[in-house]
Structure formats: structure tokens, C-alpha cells
Scaffold this active site. Sequence first.
Site, PDB file in Angstrom:
ATOM      1  N   ASN A 154     -10.167 -13.903  22.853  1.00  0.00           N
ATOM      2  CA  ASN A 154     -11.205 -14.037  23.978  1.00  0.00           C
ATOM      3  C   ASN A 154     -12.199 -15.257  23.379  1.00  0.00           C
ATOM      4  O   ASN A 154     -12.690 -15.887  24.504  1.00  0.00           O
ATOM      5  CB  ASN A 154     -11.699 -13.094  24.320  1.00  0.00           C
ATOM      6  CG  ASN A 154     -12.715 -12.091  23.333  1.00  0.00           C
ATOM      7  OD1 ASN A 154     -12.269 -12.501  22.061  1.00  0.00           O
ATOM      8  ND2 ASN A 154     -13.549 -11.521  23.845  1.00  0.00           N
ATOM      9  N   GLU A 250     -15.430  -6.239  13.763  1.00  0.00           N
ATOM     10  CA  GLU A 250     -16.090  -6.569  14.863  1.00  0.00           C
ATOM     11  C   GLU A 250     -15.175  -6.057  16.062  1.00  0.00           C
ATOM     12  O   GLU A 250     -14.103  -6.673  16.456  1.00  0.00           O
ATOM     13  CB  GLU A 250     -16.327  -7.980  15.145  1.00  0.00           C
ATOM     14  CG  GLU A 250     -17.320  -8.564  14.107  1.00  0.00           C
ATOM     15  CD  GLU A 250     -18.692  -8.306  14.184  1.00  0.00           C
ATOM     16  OE1 GLU A 250     -19.170  -7.609  15.122  1.00  0.00           O
ATOM     17  OE2 GLU A 250     -19.705  -8.731  13.290  1.00  0.00           O
ATOM     18  N   CYS A 284     -16.709  -9.141  24.653  1.00  0.00           N
ATOM     19  CA  CYS A 284     -16.925  -7.765  24.060  1.00  0.00           C
ATOM     20  C   CYS A 284     -18.131  -7.306  24.409  1.00  0.00           C
ATOM     21  O   CYS A 284     -18.521  -6.092  24.368  1.00  0.00           O
ATOM     22  CB  CYS A 284     -16.547  -7.864  22.559  1.00  0.00           C
ATOM     23  SG  CYS A 284     -17.494  -9.095  21.696  1.00  0.00           S
TER      24      CYS A 284
HETATM   25  P1  NAP Z   1      -6.295  -7.088  19.419  1.00  0.00           P
HETATM   26  O1  NAP Z   1      -5.270  -6.889  20.360  1.00  0.00           O
HETATM   27  O2  NAP Z   1      -6.764  -6.135  18.460  1.00  0.00           O
HETATM   28  O3  NAP Z   1      -5.886  -8.373  18.301  1.00  0.00           O
HETATM   29  C1  NAP Z   1      -6.694  -9.123  17.732  1.00  0.00           C
HETATM   30  C2  NAP Z   1      -6.069  -9.576  16.722  1.00  0.00           C
HETATM   31  O4  NAP Z   1      -5.385  -8.601  15.948  1.00  0.00           O
HETATM   32  C3  NAP Z   1      -5.104 -10.600  17.106  1.00  0.00           C
HETATM   33  O5  NAP Z   1      -4.752 -11.578  16.280  1.00  0.00           O
HETATM   34  C4  NAP Z   1      -3.851  -9.694  16.996  1.00  0.00           C
HETATM   35  O6  NAP Z   1      -2.518 -10.314  17.112  1.00  0.00           O
HETATM   36  C5  NAP Z   1      -4.111  -9.056  15.745  1.00  0.00           C
HETATM   37  N1  NAP Z   1      -3.240  -7.725  15.572  1.00  0.00           N
HETATM   38  C6  NAP Z   1      -2.879  -6.993  16.508  1.00  0.00           C
HETATM   39  N2  NAP Z   1      -1.988  -5.955  15.804  1.00  0.00           N
HETATM   40  C7  NAP Z   1      -2.148  -6.324  14.460  1.00  0.00           C
HETATM   41  C8  NAP Z   1      -1.770  -5.316  13.272  1.00  0.00           C
HETATM   42  N3  NAP Z   1      -1.205  -4.303  13.373  1.00  0.00           N
HETATM   43  N4  NAP Z   1      -2.103  -6.097  12.083  1.00  0.00           N
HETATM   44  C9  NAP Z   1      -3.089  -7.170  12.203  1.00  0.00           C
HETATM   45  N5  NAP Z   1      -3.298  -7.867  13.161  1.00  0.00           N
HETATM   46  C10 NAP Z   1      -3.085  -7.070  14.287  1.00  0.00           C
HETATM   47  O7  NAP Z   1      -7.335  -7.686  20.317  1.00  0.00           O
HETATM   48  P2  NAP Z   1      -7.416  -8.752  21.617  1.00  0.00           P
HETATM   49  O8  NAP Z   1      -7.019  -8.288  22.632  1.00  0.00           O
HETATM   50  O9  NAP Z   1      -7.160 -10.090  21.060  1.00  0.00           O
HETATM   51  O10 NAP Z   1      -8.976  -8.904  21.818  1.00  0.00           O
HETATM   52  C11 NAP Z   1      -9.796  -8.197  22.523  1.00  0.00           C
HETATM   53  C12 NAP Z   1     -10.709  -7.029  21.714  1.00  0.00           C
HETATM   54  O11 NAP Z   1     -11.328  -7.765  20.913  1.00  0.00           O
HETATM   55  C13 NAP Z   1     -11.664  -6.380  22.723  1.00  0.00           C
HETATM   56  O12 NAP Z   1     -11.706  -4.936  22.364  1.00  0.00           O
HETATM   57  C14 NAP Z   1     -13.041  -7.037  22.522  1.00  0.00           C
HETATM   58  O13 NAP Z   1     -14.037  -6.144  22.692  1.00  0.00           O
HETATM   59  C15 NAP Z   1     -12.945  -7.271  20.910  1.00  0.00           C
HETATM   60  N6  NAP Z   1     -13.826  -8.473  20.598  1.00  0.00           N
HETATM   61  C16 NAP Z   1     -14.818  -8.067  19.848  1.00  0.00           C
HETATM   62  C17 NAP Z   1     -15.658  -8.930  19.454  1.00  0.00           C
HETATM   63  C18 NAP Z   1     -17.006  -8.732  18.545  1.00  0.00           C
HETATM   64  O14 NAP Z   1     -17.653  -9.549  17.776  1.00  0.00           O
HETATM   65  N7  NAP Z   1     -17.317  -7.354  18.362  1.00  0.00           N
HETATM   66  C19 NAP Z   1     -15.600 -10.015  19.637  1.00  0.00           C
HETATM   67  C20 NAP Z   1     -14.413 -10.691  20.687  1.00  0.00           C
HETATM   68  C21 NAP Z   1     -13.672  -9.695  20.769  1.00  0.00           C
HETATM   69  P3  NAP Z   1      -1.470 -10.571  18.107  1.00  0.00           P
HETATM   70  O15 NAP Z   1      -2.186 -11.663  19.219  1.00  0.00           O
HETATM   71  O16 NAP Z   1      -0.338 -11.669  17.301  1.00  0.00           O
HETATM   72  O17 NAP Z   1      -1.244  -9.652  18.640  1.00  0.00           O
END
Ligand code: NAP
Length: 475
Positions: A154, A250, A284
Site C-alpha cells: 500500500n 508495523e 493502515c
Molecule cells: P501482507 O499480506 O502481510 O504482506 C506484507 C508483506 O509480507 C508482503 O511483501 C508479502 O509478500 C509478505 N509476506 C506474506 N506472507 C509472508 C511470509 N509467510 N513470510 C514472509 N513474508 C510474507 O500485508 P499487505 O496486504 O501487503 O498489507 C496490508 C497490511 O499492512 C494491513 O494490515 C496494513 O494495516 C498493514 N500496514 C501497516 C503499516 C504500518 O506502518 N503499521 C503500514 C502499511 C500497511 P507477498 O506480497 O509476496 O505476499
Amino acid sequence: MAATAAEKKLLIAGEWVETGQWVEVRSPYSGDVVGRVAKAGAAETRNAIDAAEAAMREPLPAHKRAEILVRVAGQLGRRHEEAARTIAAEAGKPLKAARVEASRAMSTFTFAAVEARKLAGEMVPMDASQAGAGKLAFTVRQPLGVVGAISPFNFPLNLVAHKIAPSLAAGCAVVLKPASQTPFSALLLAELMTEAELPSGWVNVVVGPASEIGDVLVEDERVRAITFTGSGDVGWKLAERAPRKRVKLELGNATPVIVEPDADLEDVATRLAANAFSFAGQSCISVQRIYVHRHAYEELVSRFVSKAEALVVGDPLDAQTDVGPLIDTGARDRVLEWIQEARAAGAEILTGGELEGELIRPTVIAQAAPDLRVSCEEVFGPVCTVTAYDTLDEAIELANGTRYGLQAGIFTRDIKKAFAAAKQLEFGGVTVNEAPTFRADQMPYGGVKDSGNTRERPAYAVRELTEDRLVVVEL
Ligand code: NAP
């Protein structure tokens, strides 16, 4: 693949590497192919860790690290529109928000450069104890080691910047795994880093199956820290599996905001509409739950709904668009299901709740029970609830009624109420008279409870990615 679609390789040990296999990226808006990227697996990830470890054997002095970071910020300025369009194309983020993200990434690199120059240990007052008398002691900050960085879709540029820039400022080499849906912004940044004369191996980018790459980063002892931004399900498991690494998380939020009756309701409605629905709620800290004092409820909700209805829904590459697509159809169907669940439970959909073309219109829901998913889980879509309250204590309790704790906000002119809320809201950050979606990149940003375990900003990250080395001198 369209003739204009990009084709990019992995960056490992300063070389652009092909693997014969590809990850295809499609526009979340049109479904057209944006491009393809060479696909990494476990072997490429190990090569990247080898390269990072080798790079760190020849440390870069702080002034060189700072100069490179400043050069990247300058390059980002020169290629600002290209960066914004890359974000818009692959993430479906409306161009106006993508431009803001590109500017913020410049600021992240600039702040990291400052930290590279400031990084220092401290004097230890040795004569403060009898044991230490006659000795001089001080600490120096040593880079922790190779950093594994995993970023979400995002904020595909600025959250990569928040991982790479402080790591380099700290003197750590990085292996970055960007989200598979948005690798091009990360690879653009990697290209700018090589153009800024970053020596080979300091930044390596691998794109591919998350669990395969993640497993290598978790299991390889040379990776001393993992910095992860994404969903809690993935993040907390990584932390459990890597107890001997520093795992910085995060994660998500279900962002609440409280509106007292003394607030400027026109200003509040404008800010909240922009911050609940821009980028279709996929930040987020998108405003998700609005608690309004009963005396202001009707007026605020009516202004808020009309502002939500005035937002332009459409093509993210059109500069007029406010609200674009969700990242994929799976996400869209999940959000529609949560809206339907609320409707079936007796909540009232004041606006939206349906598709405009393929996109979900900004949706405002009233009378949503606190245990509905739209009320207590992270929607990550253009959906916001509105709820009336009678006392500030009640509003704070409702706002705290979630497992998340990233940012929350309050609008009021009463300073006592503002401070009471700042103290009692169980969140990493509280905004007063600003939407809780606000973030500037020097702010300590991060969550409590299920929202994470760290604060992200260059100054803080650089401390976490270094450790003290004590030097004791007999005088
Ligand atoms: P996500 O599905 O958890 O993916 C985040 C990253 O983790 C991606 O690069 C993904 O790779 C990777 N990933 C997934 N499974 C993994 C595993 N088993 N081992 C290692 N890496 C793995 O999250 P998203 O849908 O991209 O992002 C949305 C989430 O991020 C929301 O919950 C949002 O609130 C949170 N967020 C938090 C912040 C903050 O600063 N607190 C900022 C932005 C977003 P792939 O893409 O290859 O699956």
C-alpha cells in the site's frame, strides 16, 4: 504483455539478475499487465544475503552513507512524476496520493542522511563508582548486521524507503522483499541507489513467493534483524519464528476518531472524508470508526456523507480521482462481504455499499454493533462507521474496543478533553484536531497491542539497527 509494460530484473550483488521465471504484475484498476519481474526463490535470497554480508565486510564511513542517501533524495526529486506514476500503476493508488508518497520518500531519505551523520555512542561516567575510578569508557554504535526487509503493497515506495534508508544510515546492508503486487516502485528505488553510487551488495532486491523468501530470511543466522510492515497474521508469526533476531513489526489498525460537539464540524467532515476514503481506505491508519457526540451527530454525519459522495471514484491515473480500486478482486469481495454482514445485522448504510463500475463507492455505515467486523477488525477498504456517544469516557472506551492500537484522533477545542483522550486512548499516536491518518516521516510511528512492537522513523530505526560496543581504557 503490452509493448509499454516494464520488464525488470532482481538486484543481487550489484548485478541485475534474470532467473528464467517471472512474476507478472497487473493493474488493480484495468487488469492490464503493468510488467513482469524476474522471480526469485530460496537460492537467489541466499545469494542476496551472501552479497549483503560481503558488502558489510568493507564498512562505508558515515559521511559516504549520508552523501548517498542525500543523492537518492535528489534523484527521487528529479524522477518524482515517474515514481508517482509507477505507484499509481501497480498499486492503483490515485495519482494525487501517489505524488504525496513520492515526496514523502524524499523526506525519509533526507532524515536518514541526517541520522547517518549523527550516529554516536556515549561517554560512561566511570568515576561514578569506586570500581570504575581511573578508567575512561565510552560506547560506539555498531551496525547490527544484515537486515531482511519485507514491505506491503500500500505504500510501495515510502515504506521501502523507511526500511532501506535507516538500514544504510546505520551501516547495515539490506535484502529487501517487496510485495509481489508492487515490486516496481521498490526496483525504481534500487535503481536510484545504484545511480547514487551505492557500492554493490548494500541493497539487494528479491521478488517472489513470500513464504520461500521469508523462510530463508528467518532461518539464516546472518540476518540479524527483520523489519516487516504488513498484516498481523504474517508479522507475529515471523517474530515467533525468529526469537534471536530483532523483528520490528508495523501492522494494522481499525482507526478511531472522536468528535466533540465544540469542534469545527465543517473542517472535521472535510478532513475525515479525505482520510477515510482516499486510496480506497487502504492505509493502515485510514479513518474507519467515527464516534460523534450526540449533540453534533446529525450535523457532522450529514456533512460527512455529502463530502464522501462528492469524492471522485475512478481511474487512479486520472489526476482528478480520489478513490480508486482495491488491490485485487479478493480484497474487494471481502470488503463487500463485511458490508453485507453489517447490513444483515441491522446496520444502516447511509451511502455507498455498492459498486460503481468495478469499484466500491465510499461507504458510511450507522448503527453498526461493536462486535461487527466493520467495527473492530481492520476493513482496509472505503468503509467507515459513525456512532453517537453521550460522554467522552464512553467514546474513549468504544475507541479502545479493538485489538489494534496504531493511531487514534480527537477533534475538540477543549484542551482538557484533548489531553484526557491523549492519555487514555491506547494507541501509539493520538492526533488532536487532525485526522489520525496524518503522518510525517520524522514522527515516531508505530503501534501497541496487535499493531506492532516498534516505532518507525529514521532516528528510531537507526538506534534499533545498531548496538553498543563498549570501550574501556585504563588511564
Ligand atoms: P501482507 O499480506 O502481510 O504482506 C506484507 C508483506 O509480507 C508482503 O511483501 C508479502 O509478500 C509478505 N509476506 C506474506 N506472507 C509472508 C511470509 N509467510 N513470510 C514472509 N513474508 C510474507 O500485508 P499487505 O496486504 O501487503 O498489507 C496490508 C497490511 O499492512 C494491513 O494490515 C496494513 O494495516 C498493514 N500496514 C501497516 C503499516 C504500518 O506502518 N503499521 C503500514 C502499511 C500497511 P507477498 O506480497 O509476496 O505476499
